[in-house]
Write an enzyme that holds these catalytic residues in place. Structure first.
Site, mmCIF file in Angstrom:
data_model
loop_
_atom_site.group_PDB
_atom_site.id
_atom_site.type_symbol
_atom_site.label_atom_id
_atom_site.label_comp_id
_atom_site.label_asym_id
_atom_site.label_seq_id
_atom_site.Cartn_x
_atom_site.Cartn_y
_atom_site.Cartn_z
ATOM 1 N N LYS A 183 0.765 -1.294 -0.018
ATOM 2 C CA LYS A 183 0.036 0.010 -0.001
ATOM 3 C C LYS A 183 0.956 1.272 0.020
ATOM 4 O O LYS A 183 1.923 1.268 0.518
ATOM 5 C CB LYS A 183 -0.811 0.010 1.216
ATOM 6 C CG LYS A 183 -1.922 1.185 1.458
ATOM 7 C CD LYS A 183 -2.771 0.817 2.620
ATOM 8 C CE LYS A 183 -3.639 2.150 2.801
ATOM 9 N NZ LYS A 183 -2.633 3.354 3.296
ATOM 10 N N LYS A 240 7.427 1.035 1.652
ATOM 11 C CA LYS A 240 8.260 0.212 0.620
ATOM 12 C C LYS A 240 9.576 0.986 0.545
ATOM 13 O O LYS A 240 10.397 0.167 0.210
ATOM 14 C CB LYS A 240 7.299 -0.015 -0.535
ATOM 15 C CG LYS A 240 6.198 -0.550 -0.621
ATOM 16 C CD LYS A 240 5.483 -0.663 -2.051
ATOM 17 C CE LYS A 240 5.199 0.886 -2.311
ATOM 18 N NZ LYS A 240 4.082 1.308 -1.534
ATOM 19 N N LYS A 293 6.200 8.929 -8.462
ATOM 20 C CA LYS A 293 6.713 9.994 -7.441
ATOM 21 C C LYS A 293 8.249 9.860 -7.397
ATOM 22 O O LYS A 293 8.722 10.691 -6.661
ATOM 23 C CB LYS A 293 5.950 9.439 -6.241
ATOM 24 C CG LYS A 293 4.532 9.667 -5.707
ATOM 25 C CD LYS A 293 4.019 9.600 -4.417
ATOM 26 C CE LYS A 293 4.344 8.415 -3.674
ATOM 27 N NZ LYS A 293 3.737 7.304 -4.228
#
Lengths: 272, 347
Positions: free
Chosen positions: A9, A14, A40
């Protein structure tokens, strides 16, 4: 060459986990490459000591993909880790998924995908075929799910299991689930909950990463925990994660069995 | 025969929406068309248009621009490419630009409406044409007509005559069919106002709303008829005249809609039709069978009506006659069809 991908998520950690995992792997003397697969483009920043490296798609936009060389998209960071950011279109236009596909094709053409371990750090949700690219065509063969014990985080991890299970039905599919990494959100009995989740999706918990202020402090100092505080307990956790990942062999990989939503909810209820 | 617009029926109800849109936009002589998609979308559809017309000995290659989308445009969005291509088209000083969007432009979410909606100095009209959203040649065609109707301002009077709506620009007898309708209107002392859209300029099209009645090319265009009925309070007839009796009824319907007596015109048309049996007296007593070519529907009362009027028998053992691709329009269309039947019978 071991190729692994971390999915989970958005905002679950991460990139922090990937960067620290890469750093810990590099500390053992391995040749590591980390590829950020998120528009991003903030996956490799800590490995690059705070530098925003140019993304592959920025370069494609400026120069066209014919005139790009490997040294323009691959940057060496901490302990020689080769860092790449796929990047993407401006938010709200175009097709980021196609951008991921184009990035992989370009890296392949440039012969840039090599090393002992390649770590793919992928956008939270497998929203379209493009973001499944690291799982396809034999790129990442081991998928690791990063999740906390929060329901929506488990929900996202479960969705990624659906993608893995779906892709594994393809004849030439080489990707399977390596394990689950619990990145703690400070929930009581969180490791037990995530371990149970892992068991129910036919996988295993390979690391429990507690919440530690040192992660934020290292980030403010533009470094991974491994680099900023190598002697910290948290650095030890990441080193253990790296060791765990290296120990995973083909026979440990599984095809996940995703849960139905009500199964997921009742699992979460058991731990409230 | 293609009177039934079912999806099993004919390629017009299959095919690509872009071809349908292009079959409208290419027939505004002072407008230019931009196809917003990969180069092949423009090329392939224009080639199809060109080849279809060439087969009818009509040499026609309208200028069509393509935004020529490539992978970077897909990743980063194709709106800049669209803007550049519209600018390029405007260098040729068209009176309007039609932008035909494609599957990929819709898939990546390009805001084609927003780009078209900028102040370009002339109308830039977005014709939505992504086939994956459903639809076929016909939907592309109908949608293009609807969007181009945006060029029409409201009118204060209804004295402009009759509008012809949705002529099939790609059909073999498009001009003959128009001439037959114009002839029938002439018998009623009525004039054609605007052919929407066949070789009319942007200025011509703007006179559309002054028309007192819209005659649609075929019933499949009813949505367009209703559209104009709501927009400009214009009544409409659903199709061109088909059949002997159908042609007489057409005259009556037009007369009623325009408030003019049609009895005399109908009587004149009936005697014209009676002359057909004399002209084709050599066919009297012959037997024909109707061959559907495997896909056309032979259950068509028009053909048996004509056969009966001439004294032809429909018999499975008779000479094979192909079912016409489109229904013959008016008395003249039937006459041309009978000439064809004669060639088959006397071959």
């Amino acid at each position: 060459m071991k190729q692994i991908a971390l999915y989970g998520k958005g905002g679950i950690g991460k990139s922090t986990t990937s960067a620290n995992l890469s750093a810990a792997l590099a500390d053992t003397g391995l040749d590591i490459m980390q590829i950020g697969c998120d528009p991003k483009h903030d996956s490799t920043r800590m490995l690059m000591h705070g530098t925003w490296i140019p993304t592959v798609l920025d370069l494609v936009r400026e120069k066209g993909d014919e005139r790009i060389s490997a040294d323009q998209v691959v940057f060496k960071g901490y302990r020689g880790i080769r860092c790449v950011e796929a990047g993407g279109p401006e938010p709200g236009v175009g097709c980021a998924g196609r951008g991921i596909i184009a990035t992989f094709q370009l890296l392949e053409r440039l012969d840039a995908l090599h090393g002992d371990v390649i770590v793919y750090d992928v956008l939270g949700d497998v929203v379209c075929g493009g973001f499944a690219m690291p799982m396809r065509e034999g790129y990442a063969q081991e998928i690791y799910l990063v999740t906390s014990g929060e329901l929506m985080s488990l929900y996202a991890a479960n969705n990624i299991c659906k993608a893995i299970a779906r892709l594994s039905r393809r004849v030439r599919s080489k990707c399977a689930l390596g394990g689950v990494i619990c990145n703690s959100a400070n929930i009581a009995e969180e490791n037990v909950l995530v371990e149970e989740f892992a068991r129910r999706i036919n996988s295993r918990l390979i690391a429990y990463v507690p919440r530690d202020r040192i992660v934020q402090v290292a980030e403010i100092n533009r470094q991974t925990v491994i680099e900023y505080a190598p002697d910290s307990a948290q650095a030890g956790v990441y080193r253990a994660l790296a060791a765990g990942v290296l120990e995973i062999t083909n026979t440990d990989l599984t095809i996940p069995t995703p849960l139905e939503m009500d199964e997921l909810e009742s699992l979460a209820l058991e731990f409230v | 025969m293609n009177l039934n617009p079912s999806h099993l029926n004919l390629s017009r109800y299959e095919g690509c929406t872009i071809t349908g849109a292009l079959a409208v936009s290419a027939f505004i002589p002072d407008a230019l068309t931009v196809v917003h998609g990969p180069a092949g979308c423009a090329h392939h559809n224009l080639s199809l248009l060109h080849a279809t017309l060439l087969q009818q000995d009509r040499l026609f290659l309208p200028p069509v621009f393509s935004t020529g989308l490539r992978e970077p445009d897909i990743i980063f969005g194709g709106e800049d490419a669209l803007q550049r291509t519209i600018e390029r088209a405007l260098e040729r000083k068209p009176r309007a630009v039609c932008v035909i969007s494609t599957c990929i432009a819709e898939t990546i979410g390009d805001d084609t409406d927003a780009v078209c909606g900028r102040d370009w100095g002339v109308p830039v009209i977005h014709l939505h044409s992504s086939g994956f959203l459903g639809g076929s040649f016909n939907e592309g065609f109908v949608n293009a007509l609807k969007r181009i109707a945006g060029l029409v301002p409201p009118a204060e009077t209804r004295d402009g005559g009759i509008n012809i709506v949705g002529e099939k620009n790609l059909e073999f007898e498009v001009e003959e069919n128009f001439e037959e309708v114009a002839r029938l209107l002439g018998v009623l002392d009525l004039d054609v106002n605007v052919r929407f859209v066949r070789n009319e300029t942007v200025d011509d099209i703007s006179r559309f709303s002054a028309g007192c009645l819209n005659i649609l090319r075929e019933p499949a265009l009813d949505p367009i008829g209703r559209h104009f009925q709501e927009a400009f309070a214009q009544p409409y007839l659903s199709g061109f005249p088909v059949g002997l009796q159908g042609t007489r009824e057409f005259l009556r319907a037009v007369g009623e809609a325009c408030g003019s007596a049609a009895d005399e015109a109908i009587a004149a048309e009936e005697s014209l039709q009676d002359e057909l049996s004399a002209e084709f007296a050599d066919l009297d007593g012959e037997a024909i069978s109707l061959s559907p070519f495997g896909f056309q529907c032979p259950e068509f009362s028009l053909l048996s009506e004509v056969a009966e009027a001439i004294g032809l028998r429909i018999d499975p053992e008779g000479t094979e006659i192909p079912v016409p691709f489109g229904a013959p329009v008016g008395t003249a269309g039937i006459r041309r069809m009978l000439h064809q039947w004669r060639r088959f019978l006397h071959a």
